[in-house]
Structure formats: structure tokens, C-alpha cells
Design a protein around this motif. Structure first.
Motif, PDB file in Angstrom:
ATOM      1  N   UNK A 124       0.832  -1.199   0.000  1.00 30.86           N
ATOM      2  CA  UNK A 124       0.000   0.000   0.000  1.00 30.86           C
ATOM      3  C   UNK A 124       0.867   1.250   0.000  1.00 30.86           C
ATOM      4  N   UNK A 125       0.409   2.340  -0.593  1.00 30.78           N
ATOM      5  CA  UNK A 125       1.231   3.554  -0.658  1.00 30.78           C
ATOM      6  C   UNK A 125       1.602   4.021   0.740  1.00 30.78           C
ATOM      7  N   UNK A 126       2.853   4.445   0.888  1.00 35.03           N
ATOM      8  CA  UNK A 126       3.288   4.977   2.178  1.00 35.03           C
ATOM      9  C   UNK A 126       3.803   3.914   3.130  1.00 35.03           C
ATOM     10  N   UNK A 127       3.659   2.614   2.765  1.00 30.39           N
ATOM     11  CA  UNK A 127       4.140   1.552   3.642  1.00 30.39           C
ATOM     12  C   UNK A 127       5.663   1.566   3.692  1.00 30.39           C
ATOM     13  N   UNK A 128       6.229   1.314   4.864  1.00 28.33           N
ATOM     14  CA  UNK A 128       7.682   1.317   4.998  1.00 28.33           C
ATOM     15  C   UNK A 128       8.164  -0.066   5.416  1.00 28.33           C
ATOM     16  N   UNK A 129       9.390  -0.375   5.007  1.00 21.02           N
ATOM     17  CA  UNK A 129       9.985  -1.643   5.421  1.00 21.02           C
ATOM     18  C   UNK A 129      10.361  -1.558   6.889  1.00 21.02           C
ATOM     19  N   UNK A 130      10.088  -2.605   7.623  1.00 20.84           N
ATOM     20  CA  UNK A 130      10.533  -2.657   9.005  1.00 20.84           C
ATOM     21  C   UNK A 130      11.750  -3.554   9.077  1.00 20.84           C
ATOM     22  N   UNK A 131      12.702  -3.259   9.991  1.00 18.68           N
ATOM     23  CA  UNK A 131      13.900  -4.084  10.076  1.00 18.68           C
ATOM     24  C   UNK A 131      13.552  -5.562  10.280  1.00 18.68           C
ATOM     25  N   UNK A 169      13.758 -26.436   2.833  1.00 21.50           N
ATOM     26  CA  UNK A 169      14.655 -25.988   1.763  1.00 21.50           C
ATOM     27  C   UNK A 169      14.859 -24.464   1.800  1.00 21.50           C
ATOM     28  N   UNK A 170      16.088 -24.021   1.529  1.00 15.63           N
ATOM     29  CA  UNK A 170      16.289 -22.582   1.334  1.00 15.63           C
ATOM     30  C   UNK A 170      15.854 -22.184  -0.088  1.00 15.63           C
ATOM     31  N   UNK A 171      15.433 -20.950  -0.262  1.00 11.82           N
ATOM     32  CA  UNK A 171      15.060 -20.489  -1.609  1.00 11.82           C
ATOM     33  C   UNK A 171      15.302 -18.994  -1.753  1.00 11.82           C
ATOM     34  N   UNK A 172      15.485 -18.568  -3.016  1.00 11.96           N
ATOM     35  CA  UNK A 172      15.636 -17.153  -3.339  1.00 11.96           C
ATOM     36  C   UNK A 172      14.264 -16.493  -3.424  1.00 11.96           C
ATOM     37  N   UNK A 173      14.220 -15.222  -3.077  1.00  7.59           N
ATOM     38  CA  UNK A 173      12.973 -14.461  -3.161  1.00  7.59           C
ATOM     39  C   UNK A 173      13.290 -13.118  -3.815  1.00  7.59           C
ATOM     40  N   UNK A 174      12.622 -12.827  -4.937  1.00  6.26           N
ATOM     41  CA  UNK A 174      12.822 -11.524  -5.579  1.00  6.26           C
ATOM     42  C   UNK A 174      12.146 -10.469  -4.702  1.00  6.26           C
ATOM     43  N   UNK A 175      12.970  -9.531  -4.199  1.00  2.00           N
ATOM     44  CA  UNK A 175      12.487  -8.537  -3.227  1.00  2.00           C
ATOM     45  C   UNK A 175      11.505  -7.570  -3.877  1.00  2.00           C
ATOM     46  N   UNK A 176      10.509  -7.176  -3.109  1.00  4.22           N
ATOM     47  CA  UNK A 176       9.588  -6.141  -3.577  1.00  4.22           C
ATOM     48  C   UNK A 176      10.385  -4.850  -3.708  1.00  4.22           C
ATOM     49  N   UNK A 177      10.230  -4.180  -4.819  1.00  3.25           N
ATOM     50  CA  UNK A 177      11.028  -2.978  -5.033  1.00  3.25           C
ATOM     51  C   UNK A 177      10.249  -1.976  -5.863  1.00  3.25           C
TER      52      UNK A 177
ATOM     53  N   UNK B 109      23.202   6.292   5.864  1.00  2.00           N
ATOM     54  CA  UNK B 109      22.141   5.867   4.942  1.00  2.00           C
ATOM     55  C   UNK B 109      20.778   6.427   5.361  1.00  2.00           C
ATOM     56  N   UNK B 110      20.597   6.723   6.647  1.00  2.00           N
ATOM     57  CA  UNK B 110      19.351   7.388   7.053  1.00  2.00           C
ATOM     58  C   UNK B 110      19.307   8.788   6.445  1.00  2.00           C
ATOM     59  N   UNK B 111      20.461   9.469   6.481  1.00  2.18           N
ATOM     60  CA  UNK B 111      20.559  10.779   5.815  1.00  2.18           C
ATOM     61  C   UNK B 111      20.254  10.639   4.319  1.00  2.18           C
ATOM     62  N   UNK B 112      20.865   9.634   3.691  1.00  8.91           N
ATOM     63  CA  UNK B 112      20.658   9.448   2.248  1.00  8.91           C
ATOM     64  C   UNK B 112      19.192   9.161   1.919  1.00  8.91           C
ATOM     65  N   UNK B 113      18.552   8.334   2.747  1.00  8.17           N
ATOM     66  CA  UNK B 113      17.161   7.987   2.463  1.00  8.17           C
ATOM     67  C   UNK B 113      16.274   9.243   2.503  1.00  8.17           C
ATOM     68  N   UNK B 114      16.512  10.083   3.512  1.00  4.30           N
ATOM     69  CA  UNK B 114      15.727  11.326   3.623  1.00  4.30           C
ATOM     70  C   UNK B 114      16.062  12.275   2.478  1.00  4.30           C
ATOM     71  N   UNK B 115      17.356  12.357   2.158  1.00  2.00           N
ATOM     72  CA  UNK B 115      17.807  13.240   1.068  1.00  2.00           C
ATOM     73  C   UNK B 115      17.185  12.820  -0.268  1.00  2.00           C
ATOM     74  N   UNK B 136      14.653   3.777  -2.709  1.00  5.70           N
ATOM     75  CA  UNK B 136      14.164   2.423  -2.399  1.00  5.70           C
ATOM     76  C   UNK B 136      15.319   1.534  -1.932  1.00  5.70           C
ATOM     77  N   UNK B 137      16.506   1.757  -2.524  1.00  3.16           N
ATOM     78  CA  UNK B 137      17.688   0.997  -2.093  1.00  3.16           C
ATOM     79  C   UNK B 137      18.088   1.408  -0.672  1.00  3.16           C
TER      80      UNK B 137
END
Lengths: 177, 256
Positions: A124-131, A169-177, B109-115, B136-137
Motif C-alpha cells: 500500500x502507498x506509504x508503507x515502509x519496510x521494518x527491520x 529448503x532454502x530459496x531465493x525471493x525476488x524482493x519487492x522494489x 544511509x538514514x541521511x541518504x534515504x531522507x535526502x 528504495x535501495x
């Protein structure tokens, strides 16, 4: 230069020639994800024939530092040469930025069949990746949902490494980008 | 691509400094290659270096094209002297232990992301396109650095102590990221760039959140070394640059 937002109709002085060339270039495979072509990945953006009969090709790399780009350019040149266009020029455009949303349903099936989990549909728009908390893909081998991310940075810039809790099994996953 | 006449011109030095930041950060971080604590971490850091190098290549190429004197990315990276580089000193500092490297990565990289998030609206279409891609990177880079900061900060007594020491050591060098000079102000005024000072409140908020989660203390602002933007660098940079340029200078135009 135009900025296409999706696969575009060929343009140029002769649309049919451009369409034929595009078909030829669409057979070029990505050197790192060999089951997909540059067309299916959305890297091939525009194919034109200039008024003096030269091929003019526009591509959008997946990542700024994608190390496969030189190989892809060389493969495009070779395919254009084989199709009768020895003087192809290749432009790189970053706009609009490449996104995994350009990978279509058929290509996602091919990835799955090759044991690579395709990217999830657009967030969804505005969603951020969490660590260390991305959307979990289903295992492409057994279809199970209990999967774990092993590392977000995998064998190539565009892939993460996951493991299935059911088949192990391990597998590759194409990251959302 | 020819810009419409109404578009203000981007000063070549502006993308050049952003490219220098990314290039030197990549060159320094890749010293971890084959030395990281685990194989997965080795791959992760190499991936991040590759992204940073990709950003640097695009930014240096753009700077060279704007300048119009025929300098390409290789000329700018390999044939400039130490004082011609305009990156902040933060990115050239020695890697130290793993905690120091992660503190540097998190802050930068936090600076870069905001920039990049803001530069995606630049009136320079090439810069805007690059930034929209790079942001995005950067989100992956900050996520990785933040995860390690939390793991080490909220880990053992030893890892907590070393992570806090890393944060305290690197903190003074972050100020230069947000200190505008005449070039930044001119770029912000004509819409091609942004005033980096305007990034700091959000940067401080995000870093504070991560450090708190990591049970670490946010350092007080004090000493604020600068000069990188004007070509003044620390002793560490000379060694890094010599290694980076040695092959190209010994064998000009060498190809694989």
C-alpha cells in the motif's frame, strides 16, 4: 525521449520493423535470473527504428548498481545485430524507476517454477519496510506459508534468501522494489 | 536529454558532492568484503556497497555531463586529487570495529534515504529520477544498519558498550551532513537541490527511535568537525584514495 510507464507499443518510422526487432530483443535473457527475459522483467522499455534505419533501444536497469547491465547491453547489441541492426544505440533511463510491479503474472509463474519466490503484489502507498520484518513469501517448492528470512541481501542485488519451515529448503525471493 | 529552457540549471558540483559521498562510503565499506563476521553479512555488505557504487556512478556521470568538459565517471573518480573530493569526512573514517561500521552506515544511509526522498521532487529531471530509484535501495540499507544497532545495543554487556562507544565516536561527524554551504543554498533556492539542514529534525527523530530501541543513549551535540565539502579531509582518506586510484593511475584506461 519518452518516459513509458509500462510495456509500450513500438514507434518510429516503421512500426512493423520496430515490432519485429522488439520481438527479437524480447528473447534476451537476464544473465542473473535466467528463466526471465529482459522484456518480462520490464528492463526493455522502448524499441524504435530511426528515420535512417538504425535501432534505438531504451532500457531501465533494476538497481542503480546492477552488475548485469554491461552483459545485458552486450546481449541486446548481439540480438539487434542478428536481427539486421548492427548500429544499435542503447539509452538508459531511470524514469520512471524500475519496480517489481512490472513483472507480470506469467513471469511470476516462471519464477515460482524455477524455485524462486516472486515478489509480493505492490505494498500500500506509504508503507515502509521494518527491520527484518518483510512480507513472508510462500515457499516456491512446496507452497507452505511458514517461511523465514535468512538474509535480506542474497545472491544478487534483487534477491533475498529465505528458508521454508515445512520442507526445510532454502530459496531465493525476488524482493519487492 | 535537453532540458527545457525554463528549468534552472543544476550546478555540476552539487551532484558531484552527493556522488563523492556515495563513492567513498562504498570504497570504505567494501573493506569488509571477505572479513565480515558471517557469510550472510559479507554478502549483505557487498550488496550495499554495490548499491552505493551504482548511485555514485550515476551521480558522477550526471555531474560530468552538466560540467560539459568531457570528464566521465572514471575521470572524476580516479583522476582527481585528495582535495578535489567534496564528500563529508564521516564516510572516509576508518571502519573500526563492526559496531563503528554499523553506526556509520546507520547515520549515513538514514541521511541518504531522507535526502533522496526529497530530491525525487528536484526540478532537475535526471536527479529526480536517480533519487526516486536510490531511495528504495536506501530503505534496505537503513533497515539493515538499524537491525544490527538494536541487536548489538540490546545484546550483551560487551556489545552494548561497544555499540554505545561507536555511536559516541561517530556522532560529531554527522553534523557536517546537515550543514549547508553556498552551493546547497543555491541548489535549494532554484529547486534542483535541498537545504540539508531541513533534513536533520526527521533524521534525529528516526535515529533517536532506533537508539532508544537499542537501549543506547543519544549523544549530546558538541564538537562538529567539518571541511569535507571544501576538500579538507582526515588522514584516513589519503590511504583510501591511493588504494582506490592506484590501478587506474598505473594503467590508464585499463579494461578487464
Amino acid at each position: 525521449m519518452t518516459a513509458p510507464t509500462g510495456p509500450t507499443a513500438p514507434t518510429g518510422t516503421d512500426g512493423r520493423d520496430a515490432a519485429r526487432l522488439r520481438e527479437a530483443l524480447a528473447t534476451v535473457h537476464d544473465p542473473e535470473i535466467r528463466v526471465l527475459t529482459i522484456e518480462e522483467l520490464g528492463i526493455l522499455r522502448q524499441v524504435d527504428i530511426t528515420p535512417d534505419g538504425r535501432a534505438h533501444i531504451t532500457i531501465t536497469p533494476t538497481y542503480l548498481g546492477c552488475p548485469a547491465m554491461d552483459t545485458i547491453r552486450a546481449d541486446i547489441r548481439a540480438a539487434a545485430r542478428a536481427a539486421g541492426y548492427p548500429q544499435a544505440t542503447i539509452d538508459t533511463t531511470w524514469s520512471p524507476p524500475w519496480t517489481t510491479r512490472w513483472i507480470g503474472a506469467a513471469a511470476r509463474d516462471k519464477l515460482r517454477a524455477a524455485g524462486i519466490a516472486p515478489p509480493a503484489p505492490a505494498p500500500p502507498p506509504g508503507a515502509r519496510l521494518l527491520p527484518l520484518a518483510a512480507t513472508a513469501p510462500r515457499c516456491p517448492l512446496c507452497g507452505a506459508a511458514d517461511t523465514t528470512e535468512l538474509t535480506r541481501f542474497g545472491s544478487t542485488a534483487c534477491k533475498a534468501l529465505w528458508r521454508c519451515g515445512t520442507c526445510g529448503e532454502p530459496f531465493d525471493h525476488v524482493k519487492e522494489h | 536529454m535537453t532540458a527545457p529552457r525554463t528549468t534552472p540549471a543544476t550546478a555540476p558540483a552539487y551532484p558531484l558532492r552527493l556522488g563523492d559521498d556515495a563513492l567513498i562510503a562504498a570504497q570504505r565499506l567494501l573493506q569488509w568484503c571477505a572479513r565480515a563476521p558471517q557469510l550472510e553479512e559479507d554478502v549483505a555488505l557487498a550488496n550495499i556497497c554495490l548499491d552505493l557504487l551504482g548511485q555514485a556512478r550515476a551521480l558522477l556521470t550526471h555531474a560530468g555531463e552538466l560540467e560539459g568538459r568531457g570528464r566521465d565517471e572514471d575521470t572524476l573518480a580516479f583522476l582527481r586529487t585528495e582535495q578535489e573530493f567534496t564528500h563529508v569526512q564521516l564516510v572516509e573514517l576508518d571502519n573500526g570495529d563492526f559496531a563503528v561500521s554499523m553506526a556509520k552506515l546507520l547515520f549515513f544511509t538514514t541521511y541518504q534515504e531522507l535526502l533522496y526522498g526529497r530530491l525525487a521532487a528536484s526540478t532537475d529531471p535526471a536527479l529526480a529520477a536517480l533519487a526516486a530509484k536510490a531511495v528504495k535501495e536506501s530503505a534496505y540499507h537503513t533497515g539493515h544498519a538499524a537491525a544490527w544497532t538494536v541487536r548489538l545495543g540490546d545484546g550483551t554487556e560487551e556489545s552494548h558498550h561497544r555499540m554505545q562507544h561507536a555511536v559516541d565516536t561517530i556522532w560529531p561527524y554527522t553534523h557536517a551532513l546537515f550543514t549547508p554551504d553556498a552551493l546547497d543554498r543555491a541548489a535549494a533556492a532554484n529547486g534542483t537541490g535541498i537545504d540539508p539542514a531541513t533534513l536533520r529534525p526527521l533524521w534525529h527523530e528516526r535515529i533517536t527511535r532506533t537508539l532508544k530501541e537499542a537501549t543506547l543513549t543519544v549523544p549530546d551535540d558538541g564538537w562538529a568537525p567539518g571541511g569535507g565539502r571544501q576538500g579538507i579531509h582526515t588522514e584516513a582518506f589519503g590511504y583510501l584514495l591511493t588504494e582506490m586510484q592506484a590501478l587506474h593511475r598505473a594503467h590508464p584506461g585499463a579494461r578487464w
